[in-house]
Design an enzyme around this catalytic site. Structure first.
Site, PDB file in Angstrom:
ATOM      1  N   LYS A 169       0.881  -1.182   0.000  1.00 41.07           N
ATOM      2  CA  LYS A 169       0.000   0.000   0.000  1.00 41.07           C
ATOM      3  C   LYS A 169       0.907   1.217   0.000  1.00 41.07           C
ATOM      4  O   LYS A 169       1.434   1.610   1.039  1.00 41.07           O
ATOM      5  CB  LYS A 169      -0.865  -0.044   1.264  1.00 41.07           C
ATOM      6  CG  LYS A 169      -2.215   0.634   1.169  1.00 41.07           C
ATOM      7  CD  LYS A 169      -2.186   2.069   0.737  1.00 41.07           C
ATOM      8  CE  LYS A 169      -1.809   3.028   1.845  1.00 41.07           C
ATOM      9  NZ  LYS A 169      -1.637   4.406   1.343  1.00 41.07           N
ATOM     10  N   GLY A 205       6.459   5.569   8.364  1.00 41.63           N
ATOM     11  CA  GLY A 205       5.570   6.725   8.339  1.00 41.63           C
ATOM     12  C   GLY A 205       5.612   7.454   9.667  1.00 41.63           C
ATOM     13  O   GLY A 205       6.638   7.438  10.361  1.00 41.63           O
ATOM     14  N   SER A 206       4.480   8.044  10.015  1.00 44.03           N
ATOM     15  CA  SER A 206       4.465   8.912  11.194  1.00 44.03           C
ATOM     16  C   SER A 206       4.264   8.111  12.486  1.00 44.03           C
ATOM     17  O   SER A 206       3.805   6.963  12.467  1.00 44.03           O
ATOM     18  CB  SER A 206       3.336   9.928  11.049  1.00 44.03           C
ATOM     19  OG  SER A 206       2.098   9.250  11.036  1.00 44.03           O
ATOM     20  N   GLY A 214       1.992   4.755  13.134  1.00 48.33           N
ATOM     21  CA  GLY A 214       2.776   3.582  13.526  1.00 48.33           C
ATOM     22  C   GLY A 214       2.285   2.973  14.823  1.00 48.33           C
ATOM     23  O   GLY A 214       2.169   1.747  14.954  1.00 48.33           O
ATOM     24  N   CYS A 221      13.487  11.353   7.590  1.00 49.42           N
ATOM     25  CA  CYS A 221      13.344  11.047   9.024  1.00 49.42           C
ATOM     26  C   CYS A 221      14.700  11.111   9.721  1.00 49.42           C
ATOM     27  O   CYS A 221      14.770  11.256  10.930  1.00 49.42           O
ATOM     28  CB  CYS A 221      12.659   9.707   9.231  1.00 49.42           C
ATOM     29  SG  CYS A 221      13.373   8.402   8.255  1.00 49.42           S
ATOM     30  N   GLU A 259       9.154   1.956  11.186  1.00 42.00           N
ATOM     31  CA  GLU A 259      10.162   3.026  11.127  1.00 42.00           C
ATOM     32  C   GLU A 259       9.396   4.334  11.142  1.00 42.00           C
ATOM     33  O   GLU A 259       8.571   4.578  10.252  1.00 42.00           O
ATOM     34  CB  GLU A 259      10.996   2.934   9.843  1.00 42.00           C
ATOM     35  CG  GLU A 259      11.951   1.760   9.800  1.00 42.00           C
ATOM     36  CD  GLU A 259      12.990   1.768  10.902  1.00 42.00           C
ATOM     37  OE1 GLU A 259      13.211   2.826  11.532  1.00 42.00           O
ATOM     38  OE2 GLU A 259      13.565   0.697  11.142  1.00 42.00           O
ATOM     39  N   GLU A 281       8.777  16.360  15.607  1.00 43.94           N
ATOM     40  CA  GLU A 281       9.347  16.324  14.256  1.00 43.94           C
ATOM     41  C   GLU A 281       8.589  17.296  13.343  1.00 43.94           C
ATOM     42  O   GLU A 281       7.372  17.244  13.260  1.00 43.94           O
ATOM     43  CB  GLU A 281       9.234  14.908  13.693  1.00 43.94           C
ATOM     44  CG  GLU A 281       9.950  14.739  12.374  1.00 43.94           C
ATOM     45  CD  GLU A 281       9.885  13.308  11.870  1.00 43.94           C
ATOM     46  OE1 GLU A 281       8.803  12.707  11.919  1.00 43.94           O
ATOM     47  OE2 GLU A 281      10.929  12.807  11.414  1.00 43.94           O
TER      48      GLU A 281
HETATM   49  P1  ADP Z   1       2.288  11.113   6.623  1.00 41.25           P
HETATM   50  O1  ADP Z   1       1.599  11.989   7.630  1.00 41.25           O
HETATM   51  O2  ADP Z   1       3.680  11.489   6.367  1.00 41.25           O
HETATM   52  O3  ADP Z   1       1.512  10.871   5.375  1.00 41.25           O
HETATM   53  P2  ADP Z   1       1.409   8.584   7.629  1.00 41.25           P
HETATM   54  O4  ADP Z   1       1.938   7.788   8.768  1.00 41.25           O
HETATM   55  O5  ADP Z   1       0.019   9.111   7.749  1.00 41.25           O
HETATM   56  O6  ADP Z   1       2.457   9.706   7.343  1.00 41.25           O
HETATM   57  O7  ADP Z   1       1.461   7.730   6.292  1.00 41.25           O
HETATM   58  C1  ADP Z   1       2.423   6.735   5.997  1.00 41.25           C
HETATM   59  C2  ADP Z   1       1.735   5.594   5.268  1.00 41.25           C
HETATM   60  O8  ADP Z   1       0.786   5.004   6.158  1.00 41.25           O
HETATM   61  C3  ADP Z   1       0.933   6.013   4.034  1.00 41.25           C
HETATM   62  O9  ADP Z   1       1.039   5.020   3.040  1.00 41.25           O
HETATM   63  C4  ADP Z   1      -0.473   6.087   4.575  1.00 41.25           C
HETATM   64  O10 ADP Z   1      -1.455   5.900   3.576  1.00 41.25           O
HETATM   65  C5  ADP Z   1      -0.486   4.927   5.538  1.00 41.25           C
HETATM   66  N1  ADP Z   1      -1.521   4.989   6.581  1.00 41.25           N
HETATM   67  C6  ADP Z   1      -2.103   6.094   7.121  1.00 41.25           C
HETATM   68  N2  ADP Z   1      -3.018   5.749   8.044  1.00 41.25           N
HETATM   69  C7  ADP Z   1      -3.024   4.396   8.118  1.00 41.25           C
HETATM   70  C8  ADP Z   1      -3.745   3.419   8.891  1.00 41.25           C
HETATM   71  N3  ADP Z   1      -4.649   3.800   9.794  1.00 41.25           N
HETATM   72  N4  ADP Z   1      -3.482   2.130   8.699  1.00 41.25           N
HETATM   73  C9  ADP Z   1      -2.559   1.735   7.805  1.00 41.25           C
HETATM   74  N5  ADP Z   1      -1.847   2.595   7.035  1.00 41.25           N
HETATM   75  C10 ADP Z   1      -2.071   3.901   7.180  1.00 41.25           C
END
Ligand code: ADP
Length: 476
Positions: free
Chosen positions: A171, A224-225, A229, A280, A246, A378
């Protein structure tokens, strides 16, 4: 260009689509990506689940050939893929091409790893018994990737997942579907059996969440964030999945009085502002001892103000735009908060250029304290803060006073201080006289504390996450 899902070897159209906008020029719509629903994700997971046993049984040669094909094609097309990357993400063209090449090298490295998979044979404590410890694939792995390294991060998850015999559902990030699609397209022609690799575009909160909750997914690797996470870790614990996260950083770079000033300025300029600070591992807290502080701030300010900001695809540009409007607004709001909390903000203005895009000047916030929000949270933009320290001991204490622990750097000519810092910095990666960002691909990547969770990524250490260990006892 329409970025469609790849499910069970078929390019699959969904009705809704989401535009892929160039952050350097918002009038440029690069393509549209499928906005998938949970039924699409179900089909992708079923496809991976059905294909997993066959790929787990594939020979090392077969796996090598697939990964080597992908690596070779990426390397041959690095200029074109790098251009697409810069166009959709906004890092400069040399950075985009460099990242595309990195993705190719990662596939080549893991092609080699297919041929180097080892186990242990130990003597038993019981007479006549043999003990073997071997590694087996985990099964179906779900990969969730961010927008800031739109080809390298997918590569460093997909390549080991496939090398160690797993089936994949990926994804990718909503903001950068183009690189993910290009990579999937290459994989679809690599000779990999249909269904082993699947990609599903769409919202993280919809299809990402569904993947994380799905009982047929055995492991999830996420970059991601922190809040996302954390939610994924909880969901994976509920369904007893293996999980690897990460997340963020608030990476300290210590500059000591005995540092080579030019080298320190160069390392901090690179670490804080290259890739628009959207790494990051970016050097976001510059901790500088008193004897060099003022000279360092003056020299870094001059270098920062000399950076050429503009359209990522134009020659000579040193810093591209921020990825989108939301991120730009967040960066500017952090600068406002930093000023309100007593910091001195240099630069950081929003910029209007010939083409409409998400531009800002790089910013340095001086005279900060470590308890200010700019030093705790961050920002993920071209923003670095400067903290004064009396001496090395105070600098080390400030460096370690963070909920994050991804990367930590020091600029010094003292071997004694460098050795001490390597041993005592609370971070997964430590850099001496180098920016906190910028890593090799054949050694582990990851952090401590709130930055990472689970096994390390990259290099041969990736086997920890992408395999399960089996212990076999035999009485011949
Ligand atoms: P950013 O704020 O930098 O976009 P995110 O952590 O929201 O960071 O996004 C990182 C990845 O996680 C993206 O591919 C996003 O679509 C996905 N993502 C966001 N929310 C969820 C969730 N609840 N479950 C699984 N994946 C998610």
């Amino acid at each position: 260009m329409d970025y469609k899902n790849l499910i069970a070897g078929q390019w699959d159209a969904t009705s809704e689509a989401c535009p892929n906008v160039n952050p350097s020029d918002v009038s440029d719509v690069i393509g549209t990506a499928a906005q998938s629903d949970t039924a699409d994700m179900d089909r992708a997971i079923d496809s991976a689940s059905a294909a997993a046993p066959g790929w787990a049984a594939a020979t090392p040669q077969m796996r090598f050939d697939v990964l080597d094909f992908v690596g070779s094609e990426i390397l041959a097309r690095k200029a074109e893929l790098g251009q697409l990357l810069s166009r959709e993400e906004g890092k400069t063209l040399p950075e985009g091409i460099g990242e595309a090449a990195r993705a190719g090298q990662i596939f080549k490295f893991f092609a080699g790893e297919c041929l180097r998979q080892t186990g242990d044979r130990l003597a038993s404590v019981r007479p006549g018994v043999e003990v073997d410890v071997t590694r087996a694939p985990v099964g179906v792995v779900g990969l969730i990737t961010p927008w800031n390294f739109p080809i390298a991060i997918p590569a460093w998850k997909i390549a080991p997942a496939l090398a160690y015999g797993n089936a994949v559902v990926m994804k990718p990030a909503e903001l950068t579907p183009g690189c993910a699609w290009a990579l999937a397209e290459i994989i679809s022609r690599s000779g990999l059996p249909e269904g082993v690799f699947n990609i599903v575009f769409g919202k993280g909160s919809v299809v990402g969440q569904h993947m994380v909750d799905h009982p047929k997914v055995d492991a999830v690797s996420f970059t991601g964030s922190v809040p996302t996470g954390r939610g994924i870790a909880v969901a994976c614990a509920r369904s007893m999945k293996k999980v690897q996260l990460e997340m963020g950083g608030k990476n300290p770079m210590v500059v000591l009085d005995d540092a080579d000033l030019d080298l320190a300025v160069e390392a901090c300029l690179n670490g804080a502002f290259y890739s628009t600070g959207q790494r990051c591992t970016a050097s976001s807290r510059l901790i500088v001892t008193d004897g060099i502080h003022d000279r360092f701030v003056a020299a870094l300010t001059k270098a920062m103000q000399g950076l050429k900001v503009g359209n990522a695809l134009e020659a000579g540009i040193q810093m591209g735009p921020v990825v989108d409007a939301r991120q730009l607004e967040q960066n500017l709001s952090y600068l406002k908060i930093a000023a309100e909390e007593g910091g001195t903000v240099i630069g950081g203005e929003g910029l209007s250029l010939a083409q409409e895009g998400f531009y800002m000047a790089p910013a340095l916030v001086t005279e900060t304290r470590n308890d200010m929000r700019i030093n705790r949270e961050e920002v993920f933009g071209p923003v670095a803060s400067v903290l004064r320290a009396r001496d090395y001991d105070e600098a080390l204490a400030l460096a370690n006073d963070s909920t994050f622990g991804l990367s930590a750097g020091i600029c010094t000519t003292s071997l004694k201080r460098a050795s001490h810092f390597k041993a005592h910095a609370e971070a997964g990666m430590v850099m001496v006289n180098l920016p906190t960002a910028g890593v090799d691909y054949h050694v582990p990547f990851g952090g401590t504390k709130g930055s990472s969770y689970g096994a390390r990524e990259q290099g041969s250490y990736a086997a920890e996450f992408y395999t399960r260990v089996k212990t076999a006892y035999t009485l011949p």
